[in-house]
Enzyme design. Structure first.
Site, PDB file in Angstrom:
ATOM      1  N   LEU A   8       0.858  -1.184   0.000  1.00 15.03           N
ATOM      2  CA  LEU A   8       0.000   0.000   0.000  1.00 15.03           C
ATOM      3  C   LEU A   8       0.892   1.231   0.000  1.00 15.03           C
ATOM      4  O   LEU A   8       1.494   1.585   1.001  1.00 15.03           O
ATOM      5  CB  LEU A   8      -0.905   0.008   1.231  1.00 15.03           C
ATOM      6  CG  LEU A   8      -1.843  -1.188   1.412  1.00 15.03           C
ATOM      7  CD1 LEU A   8      -2.667  -1.037   2.687  1.00 15.03           C
ATOM      8  CD2 LEU A   8      -2.750  -1.357   0.199  1.00 15.03           C
ATOM      9  N   VAL A  13       9.539   5.393   0.157  1.00 19.08           N
ATOM     10  CA  VAL A  13       9.830   4.142   0.862  1.00 19.08           C
ATOM     11  C   VAL A  13       9.277   2.944   0.104  1.00 19.08           C
ATOM     12  O   VAL A  13       9.944   1.908  -0.027  1.00 19.08           O
ATOM     13  CB  VAL A  13       9.273   4.190   2.300  1.00 19.08           C
ATOM     14  CG1 VAL A  13       9.532   2.864   3.015  1.00 19.08           C
ATOM     15  CG2 VAL A  13       9.899   5.336   3.078  1.00 19.08           C
ATOM     16  N   THR A  15       8.778   2.611  -3.091  1.00 16.56           N
ATOM     17  CA  THR A  15       9.628   2.354  -4.253  1.00 16.56           C
ATOM     18  C   THR A  15      10.923   1.673  -3.831  1.00 16.56           C
ATOM     19  O   THR A  15      11.387   0.721  -4.473  1.00 16.56           O
ATOM     20  CB  THR A  15       9.940   3.674  -4.986  1.00 16.56           C
ATOM     21  OG1 THR A  15       8.716   4.256  -5.452  1.00 16.56           O
ATOM     22  CG2 THR A  15      10.857   3.440  -6.175  1.00 16.56           C
ATOM     23  N   GLY A 131      14.169   4.875  10.925  1.00 14.53           N
ATOM     24  CA  GLY A 131      14.582   4.459   9.589  1.00 14.53           C
ATOM     25  C   GLY A 131      15.220   3.086   9.608  1.00 14.53           C
ATOM     26  O   GLY A 131      14.594   2.096   9.979  1.00 14.53           O
ATOM     27  N   LYS A 202       7.068   8.638  17.782  1.00 17.60           N
ATOM     28  CA  LYS A 202       8.141   7.640  17.845  1.00 17.60           C
ATOM     29  C   LYS A 202       8.531   7.291  19.280  1.00 17.60           C
ATOM     30  O   LYS A 202       8.762   6.119  19.599  1.00 17.60           O
ATOM     31  CB  LYS A 202       9.352   8.155  17.067  1.00 17.60           C
ATOM     32  CG  LYS A 202       9.113   8.207  15.563  1.00 17.60           C
ATOM     33  CD  LYS A 202      10.238   8.899  14.831  1.00 17.60           C
ATOM     34  CE  LYS A 202       9.982   8.914  13.327  1.00 17.60           C
ATOM     35  NZ  LYS A 202      11.011   9.687  12.586  1.00 17.60           N
TER      36      LYS A 202
END
EC number: 1.1.1.3
Length: 429
Positions: A8, A13, A15, A131, A202
């Site tokens: 989705l 990211v 790609t 990341g 986060k």
């Protein structure tokens, strides 16, 4: 055995993740067992930076989460909706989830994990924080023997880039923000990054894992970097500090009670501290535990490569479990249903940096000291550091004091005739 995934989102990211999966040579052997069945996008005709197999693109995202051939749904849409709804529908259809969506997981993680547990599927989210830094796995597994005492991190690459450039070039915030947007480090609407929301999401996830209890995202105090200027960066350097946007989770035990201090804010970090040297778009998370002591995780916190690496790592983890009939450790295994009590910001104790603009009159510093003493605010240093438009600049750094006492003292100080303004109030690590 081929594991089929539905992706989705095909942004930066998405790609990056697709490129890794479509080019498995030299990678973990399980990558070749992953097949991309469908990729959900808003526009089917948009030019892509990747060659895709025919009939993969799908604009109806619900078709993907309802597709009986798909084993794993990889959610890389960002934002709260439709991401949350699609994740829940995929879980209801007994599909495993890999997501990089920190906002959804910070606000709705409890709901998502519980439904995943009932459905018997996995939800992995390594890419949601840091990341490519494997901090989620570290908290779940590598550091599991420790009692975690604190988690302190630079977890937003955009703000770290901006503050680094402001410090190195003496440039003001707005100019550096525009540069960051041109380079793709900041979004057209950068609010989530520069106002601290992204970092708050986060640290919610990290604190839940590290301390093993539910965290109410709305209880976290956060502020961003809009108010930081080159003057305070310069004075911080003169005093031996650098300014960073920190996300802080710290366990505090008082007599019989135990609470967490959870905050996000610009912070003066001593130059000798390891986080002081984390620059540019890099992220770093410093974890303190018993008996380990301190350990720091460092790496690029955003972008196609690092985040896609974490996404595919989670997919491979699930593929390995499905092929070898083993269990993947879910974040739910590490978080009980209790809600951790968060210390209100007015009760959080820390050191402070405060900059005053004062009329150049005798006795001003004495008045400041008297009022601070009335509110039990102890001063480590008081410096008259310069002049600005005929106003004296006075900078004070306190010892540890609760925020409520400091704010009450500053309210009274602001009524003094000699005080023109209090342009900066920053916390000190």
């Amino acid at each position: 055995m081929t594991i089929k995934i539905g992706l989705l989102g095909l942004g930066v990211v998405g790609t990056g993740a697709a490129k890794i999966i479509l080019d498995p040579s030299g990678r973990n052997s399980l990558v070749k067992d992953i097949s991309i069945v469908k990729i959900g996008v808003k526009s089917a005709n948009k030019p892509r930076q990747i060659d895709l197999p025919p009939n993969v693109i799908e604009t109806d995202l619900e078709n993907i989460v309802n597709n009986p051939d798909i084993d794993i749904v990889v959610e890389l849409l960002g934002g709260l909706e439709p991401a949350r709804t699609l994740i829940l529908k995929a879980i209801a259809n007994k599909k495993h989830i890999v997501t990089a969506n920190k906002a959804v997981m910070a606000l709705y993680g409890d709901e998502i994990y519980k439904k995943a547990c009932i459905a018997g599927v996995y939800v992995l989210l390594e890419a949601a924080v840091g990341g490519g830094i494997p901090i989620v796995k570290a908290l779940k597994q590598s550091l599991s023997a420790n009692r975690i005492e604190s988690i302190v991190g630079i977890v937003n690459g955009t703000t770290n880039y901006i503050l680094t450039k402001m410090a190195s070039e003496g440039t003001d915030f707005e100019k550096v923000l525009m540069e960051a947007q041109k380079l793709g480090y900041a979004e057209a609407d950068p609010s989530a990054d520069i106002d601290g929301l992204d970092a708050a999401d986060k640290i919610t996830i990290l604190a839940s894992l590290g301390f093993g209890m539910q965290i109410n995202r709305h209880d976290i105090y956060y502020e961003g970097i809009r108010g930081i200027n080159s003057i305070d960066i310069k004075y911080a350097k003169q005093l031996g500090f650098v300014i960073k946007l920190l996300a802080i989770a710290k366990k505090v035990t008082n007599n019989t009670s135990e609470k967490l201090q959870l905050t996000v804010h610009p912070t003066l970090v001593p130059e000798e501290h390891p986080l002081a040297h984390v620059d540019g778009v890099y992220n770093a998370v410093l974890v303190e535990g018993d008996p380990l002591g301190e350990v720091m995780f460092l790496g690029q916190g955003a972008g196609s490569g690092p985040t896609a690496s974490a996404v595919v790592s989670d997919i491979v983890n699930i593929v390995d479990a499905l092929k070898n009939n083993r269990t993947v450790s879910s974040s739910l295994d590490y978080i009980n249903s209790d809600l951790y009590k968060i210390t209100p910001i007015e009760s959080v104790k820390t050191r402070f940096y405060v900059r005053f603009l004062s009329k150049d009159l005798p006795g001003v510093i004495g008045h400041l000291g008297t009022i601070f003493g009335e509110y039990s605010v102890s001063l480590k240093s008081v410096v008259q550091i310069g002049l600005q438009k005929k106003l004296a600049e006075i900078v004070i750094i306190t010892y540890h004091v609760d925020e409520g006492s400091l704010r009450a003292a500053l309210d009274k100080i602001s009524t003094l005739d000699a005080i023109d303004s209090i342009p900066s109030i920053l916390r000190v690590l």
